[in-house]
Enzyme design. Structure first.
Site, PDB file in Angstrom:
ATOM      1  N   GLY A   9      45.912   6.899 -59.296  1.00 53.63           N
ATOM      2  CA  GLY A   9      46.138   7.900 -58.249  1.00 53.63           C
ATOM      3  C   GLY A   9      46.203   9.298 -58.835  1.00 53.63           C
ATOM      4  N   GLY A  12      45.588  12.658 -56.612  1.00 52.03           N
ATOM      5  CA  GLY A  12      46.484  13.032 -55.515  1.00 52.03           C
ATOM      6  C   GLY A  12      47.307  14.266 -55.847  1.00 52.03           C
ATOM      7  N   ASP A  35      41.341   7.063 -60.192  1.00 52.50           N
ATOM      8  CA  ASP A  35      41.590   7.132 -58.752  1.00 52.50           C
ATOM      9  C   ASP A  35      40.505   6.306 -58.081  1.00 52.50           C
ATOM     10  OD1 ASP A  35      43.490   9.436 -57.136  1.00 52.50           O
ATOM     11  OD2 ASP A  35      42.077   8.255 -55.954  1.00 52.50           O
ATOM     12  N   ILE A  36      40.661   6.137 -56.770  1.00 49.61           N
ATOM     13  CA  ILE A  36      39.676   5.335 -56.048  1.00 49.61           C
ATOM     14  C   ILE A  36      38.366   6.107 -55.888  1.00 49.61           C
ATOM     15  CG2 ILE A  36      40.401   6.020 -53.718  1.00 49.61           C
ATOM     16  CD1 ILE A  36      40.216   2.780 -53.295  1.00 49.61           C
ATOM     17  N   ARG A  37      38.462   7.451 -55.994  1.00 51.96           N
ATOM     18  CA  ARG A  37      37.236   8.260 -55.980  1.00 51.96           C
ATOM     19  C   ARG A  37      37.306   9.289 -57.103  1.00 51.96           C
ATOM     20  NH1 ARG A  37      40.451   9.548 -51.768  1.00 51.96           N
ATOM     21  NH2 ARG A  37      39.516   7.922 -50.494  1.00 51.96           N
ATOM     22  N   ASP A  53      40.665   0.994 -58.014  1.00 50.21           N
ATOM     23  CA  ASP A  53      41.450   0.719 -56.814  1.00 50.21           C
ATOM     24  C   ASP A  53      42.790   0.180 -57.332  1.00 50.21           C
ATOM     25  OD1 ASP A  53      42.757  -0.635 -54.792  1.00 50.21           O
ATOM     26  OD2 ASP A  53      40.939  -1.549 -53.960  1.00 50.21           O
ATOM     27  N   TYR A 143      56.492   3.580 -44.489  1.00 50.17           N
ATOM     28  CA  TYR A 143      56.501   4.141 -45.850  1.00 50.17           C
ATOM     29  C   TYR A 143      57.869   3.926 -46.505  1.00 50.17           C
ATOM     30  CZ  TYR A 143      56.270   7.925 -49.370  1.00 50.17           C
ATOM     31  OH  TYR A 143      56.296   8.673 -50.514  1.00 50.17           O
ATOM     32  N   LYS A 147      58.869   1.741 -49.777  1.00 48.72           N
ATOM     33  CA  LYS A 147      59.500   2.333 -50.965  1.00 48.72           C
ATOM     34  C   LYS A 147      60.824   1.629 -51.289  1.00 48.72           C
ATOM     35  CE  LYS A 147      56.512   5.401 -52.331  1.00 48.72           C
ATOM     36  NZ  LYS A 147      55.798   5.198 -53.599  1.00 48.72           N
ATOM     37  N   ILE A 173      57.471  17.596 -52.126  1.00 53.90           N
ATOM     38  CA  ILE A 173      57.001  18.339 -53.302  1.00 53.90           C
ATOM     39  C   ILE A 173      56.057  19.458 -52.856  1.00 53.90           C
ATOM     40  CG2 ILE A 173      55.865  18.178 -55.549  1.00 53.90           C
ATOM     41  CD1 ILE A 173      58.259  16.392 -55.523  1.00 53.90           C
TER      42      ILE A 173
HETATM   43  N1  SER Z   1      56.606  13.744 -49.088  1.00 50.62           N
HETATM   44  C1  SER Z   1      56.675  12.420 -48.589  1.00 50.62           C
HETATM   45  C2  SER Z   1      56.288  12.339 -47.173  1.00 50.62           C
HETATM   46  O1  SER Z   1      56.489  13.303 -46.474  1.00 50.62           O
HETATM   47  C3  SER Z   1      58.049  11.891 -48.747  1.00 50.62           C
HETATM   48  O2  SER Z   1      58.123  11.155 -49.902  1.00 50.62           O
HETATM   49  O3  SER Z   1      55.841  11.339 -46.728  1.00 50.62           O
END
Ligand code: SER
Length: 318
Positions: A9, A12, A35-37, A53, A143, A147, A173
């Site tokens: 990844g 990203g 990465d995948i691409r 992948d 998500y 996690k 981030i």
């Molecule tokens: N930045 C992420 C999101 O918004 C949170 O880990 O999904």
């Protein structure tokens, strides 16, 4: 023994900058980006790059053998907002990739694993302010569920098989080199692009939604610091709370207005508001500060200054 790293990844938001920093620290040839691409030119030209992948254990193993990799950073994942639209796909990607890499460590093909968790592991019943390391965790997003499950897989592989896997619960981030995709905290990146390009931004969260955030340079530093820490100091094997700053859309807009006085923000909350409302406003990261000496460097205004300067140069405006 020398360190050879595979980043899954790498194209990203976090991967782009973490790969670049890892190459500075360990040498270009010792950090294999994947990465995948295909990635951006800078990444492809600076060192080895492989199409992988992240759920494909066989290909990961081939690349590990080809380069004699001993550490894997697994950064491929589907973020919160997109995962709500493709729950099964998100679960498959986020879980299969982690289990593949943990198995490779269990089978002793690699020595160390990095895997990011998120503030999304917390939910509506979690204390919102200064959220403790150990607390009620009832995530409400796909998500977040992936996690939180992943954190316990990490701990299980560590406790049962001695796998040296390390993890951080990232806040939102903020970065300018690569945009995030499909997250709820993405507004805090989009706002800078739009402020510079158009002078105005329509925010998908309400003005007083406070979320924990961090500038990319701090996130990259924390990640490498945790991976370099003495294993005995890495006492938490689920995932470490990590904090730097927290702000609302209104506050980030005010910070931008110090540099771009005519900047204007409007608000039109959408489905992401509910996700943001289920997450903490601020995080207690004293364990990370104590165990491996974590310290953030960027406050809101310093981050804004760097975002505006770097992005203006990048977008060639002003
Ligand atoms: N930045 C992420 C999101 O918004 C949170 O880990 O999904």
């Amino acid at each position: 023994m020398s360190t050879t790293i595979l980043v899954l990844g790498a194209s990203g938001q976090i991967g782009t900058e973490l790969t670049q920093k890892l190459r500075e620290v360990y040498g270009n040839a010792n950090v294999i980006a994947s990465d995948i691409r295909e990635g951006n030119e800078a990444m492809m030209n600076a060192g080895p790059f492989e199409i992988i992948d992240a759920t494909d254990k066989k290909t990961i193993l081939e690349v590990i053998k080809k380069y004699e990799v001993n550490q894997v950073y697994l950064l491929a994942a589907m973020l919160s907002a997109t995962a709500e639209k493709f729950p099964q796909k998100a679960w498959d990607l986020n879980m299969s990739s982690l289990l593949a890499v943990l198995d490779l460590a269990k089978e002793k093909h690699i020595e160390q694993v990095y895997w990011p968790s998120s503030i999304a592991v917390f939910g509506e019943t979690t204390p919102k302010n200064n959220t403790p390391q150990e607390t009620i965790m009832e995530p409400s997003t796909v998500y977040g569920i992936s996690k939180l499950s992943g954190e316990f897989w990490c701990k299980y592989y560590h406790d049962k098989f001695g796998v040296d896997v390390r993890s951080i619960r990232y806040p939102g981030i903020v970065s300018w080199k690569t945009k995030p995709g499909g997250g709820t905290t993405d507004y805090a990146v989009d706002i800078y692009f739009k402020a510079i390009e158009n002078g105005t931004y329509e925010c998908f969260l309400s003005k007083d939604t406070r979320l924990p955030m961090m500038y990319m340079a701090d996130a990259v530093e924390a990640t490498i610091k945790l991976m370099q820490a003495d294993p005995n100091n890495v006492k938490i094997r689920t995932s470490y709370n990590l904090a730097a700053i927290d702000f609302t859309p209104n506050e980030i807009a005010n910070s931008i207005q110090k540099y771009l006085p005519n900047f204007n923000i409007t608000f039109k909350p959408d489905f992401r508001q509910k996700i943001a409302d289920s997450w903490p406003s601020s995080i207690d990261d004293s364990a990370a500060r104590k165990d491996w000496d974590w310290n953030h460097k960027y406050n809101l205004d310093r981050m804004t200054k760097e975002m505006i300067t770097s992005l203006s140069a990048e977008l060639k405006v002003m």
